[in-house]
Design a protein around this motif. Structure first.
Motif, PDB file in Angstrom:
ATOM      1  N   CYS A   1       5.976   8.575  -1.055  1.00 58.98           N
ATOM      2  CA  CYS A   1       4.756   8.101  -0.387  1.00 58.98           C
ATOM      3  C   CYS A   1       4.950   8.090   1.127  1.00 58.98           C
ATOM      4  N   MET A   2       6.197   8.161   1.579  1.00 51.57           N
ATOM      5  CA  MET A   2       6.487   8.234   3.008  1.00 51.57           C
ATOM      6  C   MET A   2       6.458   9.690   3.468  1.00 51.57           C
ATOM      7  N   THR A   3       6.195   9.878   4.735  1.00 56.07           N
ATOM      8  CA  THR A   3       6.251  11.233   5.275  1.00 56.07           C
ATOM      9  C   THR A   3       7.055  11.235   6.567  1.00 56.07           C
ATOM     10  N   PRO A   4       8.006  12.166   6.767  1.00 53.01           N
ATOM     11  CA  PRO A   4       8.362  13.240   5.851  1.00 53.01           C
ATOM     12  C   PRO A   4       9.484  12.882   4.879  1.00 53.01           C
TER      13      PRO A   4
ATOM     14  N   PRO B   1       3.523   0.965   6.429  1.00 49.81           N
ATOM     15  CA  PRO B   1       3.382   2.177   7.245  1.00 49.81           C
ATOM     16  C   PRO B   1       3.859   3.414   6.469  1.00 49.81           C
ATOM     17  N   GLN B   2       3.285   4.556   6.789  1.00 52.14           N
ATOM     18  CA  GLN B   2       3.599   5.776   6.043  1.00 52.14           C
ATOM     19  C   GLN B   2       4.599   6.669   6.778  1.00 52.14           C
ATOM     20  N   LYS B   3       4.771   6.419   8.070  1.00 55.12           N
ATOM     21  CA  LYS B   3       5.761   7.177   8.856  1.00 55.12           C
ATOM     22  C   LYS B   3       6.752   6.158   9.400  1.00 55.12           C
ATOM     23  N   PRO B   4       7.781   5.839   8.620  1.00 58.39           N
ATOM     24  CA  PRO B   4       8.599   4.657   8.924  1.00 58.39           C
ATOM     25  C   PRO B   4       9.520   4.795  10.132  1.00 58.39           C
TER      26      PRO B   4
ATOM     27  N   ASP C   1       0.531  -4.069   4.033  1.00 63.40           N
ATOM     28  CA  ASP C   1       0.203  -2.742   4.557  1.00 63.40           C
ATOM     29  C   ASP C   1       1.502  -2.032   4.935  1.00 63.40           C
TER      30      ASP C   1
ATOM     31  N   ALA D   1       5.668   1.441  13.785  1.00 64.19           N
ATOM     32  CA  ALA D   1       5.636   1.220  12.335  1.00 64.19           C
ATOM     33  C   ALA D   1       6.469  -0.007  11.977  1.00 64.19           C
TER      34      ALA D   1
ATOM     35  N   THR E   1       0.857  -1.195   0.000  1.00 70.31           N
ATOM     36  CA  THR E   1       0.000   0.000   0.000  1.00 70.31           C
ATOM     37  C   THR E   1       0.891   1.242   0.000  1.00 70.31           C
ATOM     38  N   THR E   2       1.503   1.527  -1.141  1.00 66.80           N
ATOM     39  CA  THR E   2       2.407   2.679  -1.208  1.00 66.80           C
ATOM     40  C   THR E   2       1.612   3.955  -1.442  1.00 66.80           C
TER      41      THR E   2
END
Lengths: 391, 391
Positions: B302-305, B124-127, B122, B132, B100-101
């Motif tokens: 796709c990751m933040t930040p 994670p978006q904040k690695p 799945d 995460a 899920t990028t």
């Protein structure tokens, strides 16, 4: 009647004044940007939760100086509100709670953080696994700690339990309000309903807010009892799904009702399924866990595969005796755009109902084009109803 | 020389034949769609990992019958490859590992799953948090179990350790190849380099593949030793960042080199920073954990930040003596579009280098417009170099 856009602007100005007075008295204000924000944490911190999503065209030009134009209008308007200096509410937020929902929001928050202190929670994208829930519980816990530090307060379990009770009461009242529209003919049109809900969504004091919701519910109930109808039983009953349930969607909503339809049900993050879903607080459970469980159940196309939305749609089309479904996506909202294909399959193929997919933004430039499509859709429903009556 | 698009098509056809023969001999094939796919799991399962991302214009028309046009070309081309029946490789995949990028991929996978068995992890978006990592470790573990069930194999820790050693060896060789271009003048132009790397990225047998990479490295090393140069020391040295590092970006790459520049470094998911980053396998650590840690470090917008990207860019501009940075985003790639604002700040304001942001797709319709922009960019660099020499 005022358009929804006029209502939004009027409410913002009035609310900003009241909010400033509350702040003068020492109250703290926490901005929220999405249905995934656990407002119970904010209430438990004794602060005022305020929705900060942009829903009007005006701030978009400013936002496009920094964001690329192919971001959805909500992302651009929200960022524009913050940097254009035109929104009276935004500068009053002491901090903001947000989540990594869709790409546009997630990345825009990296720039928004320059304008206001923010806590961006990492939202799992496949909510049905235990690892996702564990991750999200930690994020909710971090948001609680963040609020405690940012606002200089301690949030106790009792504070959380009290906030949960009020949050549940609020959701229950809003659900009751939505269900007033199950009646046919009904006591209120979609436009008036959304206008009123838009005004009511801003509050300083949760107890007063609950009272106002009660009053609105009583007034609708009275009209139902007295058989005072706002529309006839023959008007096409429309279910509204996708984006823009509460704000910013005024253009399409107005068109539907000008063309003889009536929006009787809204599914989506501002709709009935979000208020139906309560926090189940068990005696021996950490309230943070109870909160996390409920907010991870929010149905949004940013989740995959978001199957609950499809079960909800099936049930609501039946309960509200729906004649046709309008699925709205903001321009460049990629998750709702793709998910729309499955919504079309469900509505047309499985539920056998007329379906209209609309992609639009906050501007007025496509209004007359949309009118033609909405008129055609109403005609399609009318033809079908005539045909059904004959057989 | 063949264009990169021609190379892709030729390689696909040749590779499909070899792959079919391998399948006839009982080999299993697992498709990957992103740099986040832990290929070591596939190698450990004794299967062949194959990249299935679409990188050409052709399948997009078919995809747009189902996906909205405002999805990025990679999402559309990947889906189109699967449903148009034009890709010889896609039907050979026994299953696919994906993540899920970004929004477009994540939601497109819901439809792609109808074409091929898939395991969507799945991501994670904040690695940078421990929650995460824990979540991602579980997802990697699930992917391992999925492969075991899907392919009817057992993946032991020894299998994983062996696969990690080979994966690390592969990344080391690719890093060495990238670093051949640090020389000025250098042994190879960007176009030829990417053409060759495109051909080399498909393999049936990892050991043969490693040998071929060794050979390519030796040949470049020999040219360096013998001072055989593919470009002069005065040509503008371009760092390529953003999307399209390895495939699909041929149009812009060709323009840069036709206009007198040379692409000497690529940063991004197909670039040097992805091969530099090894799996650190500690004796007493579960190899699944080691794999998970490395793949969660992949830098993507796709990751933040996604701050690591900015540190990497700073270092690479210095190491590779960069004269100008081209930042490429596919049309409608919202994460890279927004992140580009911060890249521009870094390159122009902090590193004080010429910067060109290009938004394009796989079609040829904007080639001549792009040529004008690229020519102007090269002129800007040349003027600056003249000015620097004078002072």
């Amino acid at each position: 009647m005022a358009t929804v856009t006029e209502t939004i602007q009027e409410v913002h100005n009035d609310f900003a004044l009241t909010l400033e007075m509350a702040k003068d008295e020492g109250k703290k204000v926490v901005g929220c940007l999405c249905s995934y924000s656990p407002t119970e944490l904010i209430l438990a911190a004794g602060a005022i939760p305020v929705g900060l999503c942009g829903s009007t065209q005006e701030p978009i030009t400013k936002a496009e100086e920094i964001l690329s134009p192919d971001q959805c209008p909500k992302v651009k308007a929200t960022y524009g509100r913050a940097i254009a200096g035109t929104c009276p509410i935004f500068p009053l937020a002491d901090c903001v709670i947000a989540e990594t929902t869709c790409d546009g929001r997630k990345k825009m928050y990296e720039l928004l953080e320059r304008e206001v202190p923010m806590c961006v929670m990492d939202l799992p994208q496949k909510p049905d696994t235990s690892a996702a829930l564990d991750h999200w519980i930690e994020e909710v816990r971090k948001a609680k700690t963040y609020l405690e530090q940012q606002l200089g307060v301690t949030i106790t379990d009792d504070n959380l339990r009290e906030a949960i009770a009020k949050g549940n009461r609020r959701r229950k009242l809003i659900t009751n309000l939505y269900y007033c529209r199950i009646h046919n003919p009904g006591p209120i049109n979609g436009l008036e309903f959304i206008n009123t809900m838009t005004k009511l969504q801003y509050y300083i004091d949760i107890d007063n807010h609950l009272e106002t919701l009660e009053q609105f519910y009583s007034s609708l109930q009275e009209q139902i009892d007295k058989k005072v109808h706002a529309h006839s039983a023959n008007q096409p009953r429309i279910l509204w799904t996708g984006l823009g349930n509460s704000l910013g969607c005024s253009k399409v909503l107005e068109l539907v009702e000008e063309c003889g339809g009536v929006v009787v049900c809204q599914e989506g993050c501002g709709g009935v399924t979000r208020s139906e879903d309560q926090i189940i607080l068990m005696e021996d459970e950490d309230p943070i866990v109870s909160i996390a469980k409920r907010y991870l159940r929010v149905t949004c196309a940013c989740m995959t595969p978001n199957n609950q939305r499809f079960d909800d749609l099936t049930r609501l089309c039946d309960e509200f005796k729906i004649d046709g479904v309008i699925d709205l996506a903001w321009q460049f909202c990629q998750p709702f755009e793709i998910e729309s294909y499955r919504v079309k399959e469900l509505v047309k193929d499985t539920l056998d109902l007329p379906f209209l997919h609309i992609v639009t933004d906050y501007s007025q430039s496509d209004t007359e084009q949309l009118r033609i499509r909405v008129e055609g859709f109403m005609e399609q429903i009318a033809t079908r109803k005539r045909h059904d009556r004959r057989n």
